[in-house]
Design an enzyme around this catalytic site. Structure first.
Site, PDB file in Angstrom:
ATOM      1  N   LYS A  53      95.100 -55.697  24.488  1.00  0.00           N
ATOM      2  CA  LYS A  53      94.045 -56.673  24.198  1.00  0.00           C
ATOM      3  C   LYS A  53      94.557 -57.703  23.203  1.00  0.00           C
ATOM      4  O   LYS A  53      94.333 -58.911  23.361  1.00  0.00           O
ATOM      5  CB  LYS A  53      92.798 -55.953  23.661  1.00  0.00           C
ATOM      6  N   GLN A  97      86.808 -49.651  20.044  1.00  0.00           N
ATOM      7  CA  GLN A  97      87.443 -48.898  21.130  1.00  0.00           C
ATOM      8  C   GLN A  97      86.851 -47.491  21.209  1.00  0.00           C
ATOM      9  O   GLN A  97      86.752 -46.798  20.188  1.00  0.00           O
ATOM     10  CB  GLN A  97      88.968 -48.858  20.903  1.00  0.00           C
ATOM     11  N   ASP A 120      81.795 -56.369  24.933  1.00  0.00           N
ATOM     12  CA  ASP A 120      81.948 -55.210  25.816  1.00  0.00           C
ATOM     13  C   ASP A 120      80.741 -55.075  26.751  1.00  0.00           C
ATOM     14  O   ASP A 120      80.809 -54.372  27.756  1.00  0.00           O
ATOM     15  CB  ASP A 120      82.018 -53.925  24.968  1.00  0.00           C
TER      16      ASP A 120
HETATM   17  N1  GUN Z   1      87.324 -47.197  26.362  1.00  0.00           N
HETATM   18  C1  GUN Z   1      87.602 -47.181  27.681  1.00  0.00           C
HETATM   19  N2  GUN Z   1      87.175 -48.332  28.246  1.00  0.00           N
HETATM   20  C2  GUN Z   1      86.625 -49.077  27.266  1.00  0.00           C
HETATM   21  C3  GUN Z   1      86.026 -50.353  27.227  1.00  0.00           C
HETATM   22  O1  GUN Z   1      85.882 -51.066  28.223  1.00  0.00           O
HETATM   23  N3  GUN Z   1      85.588 -50.768  26.008  1.00  0.00           N
HETATM   24  C4  GUN Z   1      85.695 -50.004  24.887  1.00  0.00           C
HETATM   25  N4  GUN Z   1      85.214 -50.492  23.746  1.00  0.00           N
HETATM   26  N5  GUN Z   1      86.244 -48.818  24.891  1.00  0.00           N
HETATM   27  C5  GUN Z   1      86.707 -48.354  26.070  1.00  0.00           C
END
Ligand code: GUN
Length: 283
Positions: A53, A97, A120
């Site tokens: 990211k 995350q 998100d």
């Molecule tokens: N963990 C696995 N996929 C995601 C996601 O799309 N966003 C976040 N914040 N955590 C994750």
């Protein structure tokens, strides 16, 4: 019949060019889209995702910060950090995350993020807006799947979409987005009886179960569009999806591979959402 491969890497690359262009325009207006990523603890997969990211932000000319917090972080410490970012004008998107260490309540954390920075799309306000067809941040993986379908010229109206998996992050929201586009949607999950009966009816089959090679040829109708959301490791430690690619690609009309299918779209839509948030901050 051999299925057409939906190349998520290429589609993501095309989208990223458009996003980078928008970043440029925003910068000319004095706004650099900014993303804050919070990583709590030492989950190895999470670290890889977070690094990707950060890299993508850099590639697109965006501002990003990574906040690393130790495994023993308390819920209060994390909530305080989020509050600070909610008020930080350089930050347009906040991503915590997941998964989080067990002493922290995920729901409380998601609800602490200001909905206008919830890139998100996990906050109940954004989920409710999505459900009612209002303007909302859409969760990145489901949104990415919708873009893959659109870019591949696959029409959804009146089609039967079958979603296997009902997670809050993928299964539930992708079914809702398909419904918003006038598909007839069936949800299947671990308690579904006679899974192949349902999946065999799918014009569009979304596999989001997290079990390697779970969907086989017996589950798929001739010519169906098969979207594989799985990111698994097989016995040899090799990356693989939820779909037995070789046998299913003999039957399907379209199929996404793993890797280079849905995966690259998730980060791309995160960048897209962050840029939209930055845009909305000056409107
Ligand atoms: N963990 C696995 N996929 C995601 C996601 O799309 N966003 C976040 N914040 N955590 C994750």
């Amino acid at each position: 019949m051999t299925a057409k491969i939906i190349n998520g890497k290429d589609i993501a690359a095309k989208k990223k060019i458009e996003i980078a262009q928008e970043v440029k325009q925003l910068k000319a207006k004095g706004v650099t889209p900014g993303l804050a990523v919070i990583l709590v603890g030492n989950n190895h997969a999470s670290r890889t995702y977070v690094t990707n990211k950060q890299k993508t932000c850099e590639e697109l000319g965006m501002y990003s910060i990574l906040i690393e917090m130790p495994e023993e972080t308390t819920e209060e410490e994390l909530l305080t950090k989020i509050k600070g970012l909610n008020g930080d004008t350089k930050i347009h998107g906040i991503l915590v995350q997941l998964p989080l260490p067990k002493q922290i309540d995920e729901k409380k954390v998601i609800e602490a993020i200001a909905p206008e920075k919830d890139v998100d799309g996990f906050h109940p306000i954004n989920i409710g807006r999505m459900l009612t067809g209002q303007n909302a941040f859409l969760p990145c993986t489901p949104y990415g799947i919708m873009v893959l379908l659109e870019e591949s010229g696959i029409s959804l109206s009146g089609k039967h979409a079958v979603v296997v998996g009902r997670s809050n992050i993928v299964g539930k929201p992708v079914g809702q987005l398909l419904l918003n586009h006038n598909a007839t949607v069936t949800y299947c999950h671990s308690k579904t009886k006679d899974l192949p009966f349902h999946t065999k009816q799918a014009d569009i089959l979304i596999a989001a179960v997290g079990i390697p090679n779970f969907i086989t040829a017996e589950h798929v109708k001739e010519g169906a569009v098969v979207i594989d959301v799985g990111i698994n490791r097989n016995e040899e430690g090799k990356l693989c999806g939820d779909v037995a690619f070789n046998e299913v690609s003999e039957i399907a009309g379209f199929i996404t591979p793993v890797p280079k299918g849905v995966g690259p779209m998730t980060i791309t839509m995160l960048m897209y959402n962050t840029v939209q948030s930055a845009k909305q901050s000056i409107e």
